[in-house]
Design a protein around this motif. Sequence first.
Motif, PDB file in Angstrom:
ATOM      1  N   MET A  32      -5.094  -9.167  44.306  1.00  0.00           N
ATOM      2  CA  MET A  32      -4.354  -9.958  45.295  1.00  0.00           C
ATOM      3  C   MET A  32      -3.255  -9.108  45.920  1.00  0.00           C
ATOM      4  N   ASP A  33      -3.064  -9.260  47.213  1.00  0.00           N
ATOM      5  CA  ASP A  33      -2.006  -8.555  47.923  1.00  0.00           C
ATOM      6  C   ASP A  33      -0.674  -9.226  47.610  1.00  0.00           C
ATOM      7  N   VAL A  34       0.298  -8.452  47.161  1.00  0.00           N
ATOM      8  CA  VAL A  34       1.602  -9.027  46.802  1.00  0.00           C
ATOM      9  C   VAL A  34       2.368  -9.520  48.028  1.00  0.00           C
ATOM     10  N   ASN A  35       1.982  -9.067  49.211  1.00  0.00           N
ATOM     11  CA  ASN A  35       2.672  -9.479  50.437  1.00  0.00           C
ATOM     12  C   ASN A  35       2.107 -10.769  51.010  1.00  0.00           C
ATOM     13  N   SER A  36       1.056 -11.273  50.420  1.00  0.00           N
ATOM     14  CA  SER A  36       0.404 -12.484  50.908  1.00  0.00           C
ATOM     15  C   SER A  36       1.188 -13.706  50.475  1.00  0.00           C
ATOM     16  N   THR A  37       1.212 -14.700  51.351  1.00  0.00           N
ATOM     17  CA  THR A  37       1.918 -15.933  51.002  1.00  0.00           C
ATOM     18  C   THR A  37       1.135 -16.747  49.994  1.00  0.00           C
ATOM     19  N   GLY A  38      -0.149 -16.418  49.817  1.00  0.00           N
ATOM     20  CA  GLY A  38      -0.980 -17.149  48.881  1.00  0.00           C
ATOM     21  C   GLY A  38      -0.781 -16.721  47.437  1.00  0.00           C
ATOM     22  N   LEU A  39      -0.011 -15.673  47.211  1.00  0.00           N
ATOM     23  CA  LEU A  39       0.212 -15.176  45.859  1.00  0.00           C
ATOM     24  C   LEU A  39       1.147 -16.136  45.124  1.00  0.00           C
ATOM     25  N   ILE A  40       0.656 -16.653  44.017  1.00  0.00           N
ATOM     26  CA  ILE A  40       1.439 -17.634  43.270  1.00  0.00           C
ATOM     27  C   ILE A  40       2.110 -16.991  42.062  1.00  0.00           C
ATOM     28  N   TYR A  41       1.419 -16.088  41.440  1.00  0.00           N
ATOM     29  CA  TYR A  41       1.918 -15.483  40.213  1.00  0.00           C
ATOM     30  C   TYR A  41       1.628 -14.004  40.210  1.00  0.00           C
ATOM     31  N   LYS A  42       2.622 -13.190  39.882  1.00  0.00           N
ATOM     32  CA  LYS A  42       2.435 -11.748  39.799  1.00  0.00           C
ATOM     33  C   LYS A  42       2.862 -11.311  38.413  1.00  0.00           C
ATOM     34  N   GLY A  43       1.918 -11.295  37.527  1.00  0.00           N
ATOM     35  CA  GLY A  43       2.223 -10.858  36.180  1.00  0.00           C
ATOM     36  C   GLY A  43       1.160  -9.925  35.651  1.00  0.00           C
ATOM     37  N   GLY A  44       0.050  -9.847  36.361  1.00  0.00           N
ATOM     38  CA  GLY A  44      -1.058  -9.002  35.932  1.00  0.00           C
ATOM     39  C   GLY A  44      -0.800  -7.548  36.269  1.00  0.00           C
ATOM     40  N   PRO A  45      -1.779  -6.709  35.974  1.00  0.00           N
ATOM     41  CA  PRO A  45      -1.616  -5.283  36.259  1.00  0.00           C
ATOM     42  C   PRO A  45      -1.525  -5.026  37.760  1.00  0.00           C
ATOM     43  N   ASP A  46      -0.806  -3.977  38.127  1.00  0.00           N
ATOM     44  CA  ASP A  46      -0.631  -3.595  39.528  1.00  0.00           C
ATOM     45  C   ASP A  46      -1.623  -2.486  39.860  1.00  0.00           C
ATOM     46  N   ALA A  47      -2.481  -2.731  40.822  1.00  0.00           N
ATOM     47  CA  ALA A  47      -3.510  -1.760  41.206  1.00  0.00           C
ATOM     48  C   ALA A  47      -3.021  -0.774  42.252  1.00  0.00           C
ATOM     49  N   THR A  48      -1.802  -0.915  42.746  1.00  0.00           N
ATOM     50  CA  THR A  48      -1.292  -0.048  43.809  1.00  0.00           C
ATOM     51  C   THR A  48      -1.354   1.428  43.432  1.00  0.00           C
ATOM     52  N   PRO A  49      -0.847   1.837  42.247  1.00  0.00           N
ATOM     53  CA  PRO A  49      -0.911   3.262  41.910  1.00  0.00           C
ATOM     54  C   PRO A  49      -2.347   3.801  41.823  1.00  0.00           C
ATOM     55  N   ALA A  50      -3.251   3.003  41.301  1.00  0.00           N
ATOM     56  CA  ALA A  50      -4.636   3.455  41.181  1.00  0.00           C
ATOM     57  C   ALA A  50      -5.287   3.611  42.556  1.00  0.00           C
ATOM     58  N   VAL A  51      -4.999   2.693  43.474  1.00  0.00           N
ATOM     59  CA  VAL A  51      -5.551   2.784  44.827  1.00  0.00           C
ATOM     60  C   VAL A  51      -4.962   3.988  45.555  1.00  0.00           C
ATOM     61  N   LYS A  52      -3.639   4.216  45.407  1.00  0.00           N
ATOM     62  CA  LYS A  52      -3.020   5.389  46.028  1.00  0.00           C
ATOM     63  C   LYS A  52      -3.628   6.668  45.464  1.00  0.00           C
ATOM     64  N   LYS A  53      -3.859   6.700  44.153  1.00  0.00           N
ATOM     65  CA  LYS A  53      -4.472   7.874  43.536  1.00  0.00           C
ATOM     66  C   LYS A  53      -5.877   8.082  44.074  1.00  0.00           C
ATOM     67  N   GLU A  54      -6.633   7.009  44.216  1.00  0.00           N
ATOM     68  CA  GLU A  54      -8.002   7.088  44.730  1.00  0.00           C
ATOM     69  C   GLU A  54      -8.003   7.636  46.158  1.00  0.00           C
ATOM     70  N   LEU A  55      -6.999   7.302  46.934  1.00  0.00           N
ATOM     71  CA  LEU A  55      -6.896   7.772  48.313  1.00  0.00           C
ATOM     72  C   LEU A  55      -6.258   9.167  48.396  1.00  0.00           C
ATOM     73  N   GLY A  56      -5.793   9.691  47.271  1.00  0.00           N
ATOM     74  CA  GLY A  56      -5.159  11.002  47.264  1.00  0.00           C
ATOM     75  C   GLY A  56      -3.740  10.972  47.784  1.00  0.00           C
ATOM     76  N   LEU A  57      -3.088   9.839  47.678  1.00  0.00           N
ATOM     77  CA  LEU A  57      -1.708   9.696  48.122  1.00  0.00           C
ATOM     78  C   LEU A  57      -0.786   9.823  46.939  1.00  0.00           C
ATOM     79  N   GLN A  58       0.334  10.394  47.146  1.00  0.00           N
ATOM     80  CA  GLN A  58       1.383  10.597  46.135  1.00  0.00           C
ATOM     81  C   GLN A  58       1.011  10.090  44.797  1.00  0.00           C
TER      82      GLN A  58
END
Length: 167
Positions: free
Chosen positions: A141-167
């Motif tokens: 789920m995108d954390v910037n979405s208004t539909g996000l109700i709960y953010k307690g699970g793992p964050d995939a942002t670092p893995a996606v950035k790594k996959e894209l070769g970003l910082q």
Amino acid sequence: MKKLSVLFGAVMMVVSVGMAKAQKIATLDLVSVLNAMPEKKKADTDLKAFLDAKESEIKKKTDVMQTKYALYTKEAPTKSEAENKARQEEMQKLQTEAQQMSERAQKDLAEKEKLAYAPIEKKVMDAVNKVAKANSYEYVMDVNSTGLIYKGGPDATPAVKKELGLQ
């Protein structure tokens, strides 16, 4: 019979909780990922240059129109009714042209945005899909979405950035 229904209800609750915990949900800061991508930065720069060029063209057109309007207004008392009417029609034509130019610029910008961002969106979605499959995420789920109700699970942002070769 009553004990059996209470027992059945308790078993169903335990099974439901177990199934809910089995789902892996991750969050993703999509804006952060997009802003870190050099392709997005280049597309934004190119689109801004395109928009600035179009705005400059429109400003030139409106400046010419305003100059003529000021001149025509000043000279109106000394001109014949036919000349003033012709000048008024010319001003309406110039105004229509400026408006059409502005609408065309907006349409061109929308098309350029679509063309510029499509490969970026595809690249990000491919990376998200790969990371989600590799980590067995059922939902990201995108954390910037208004539909996000709960953010307690793992964050995939670092893995996606790594996959894209970003910082």
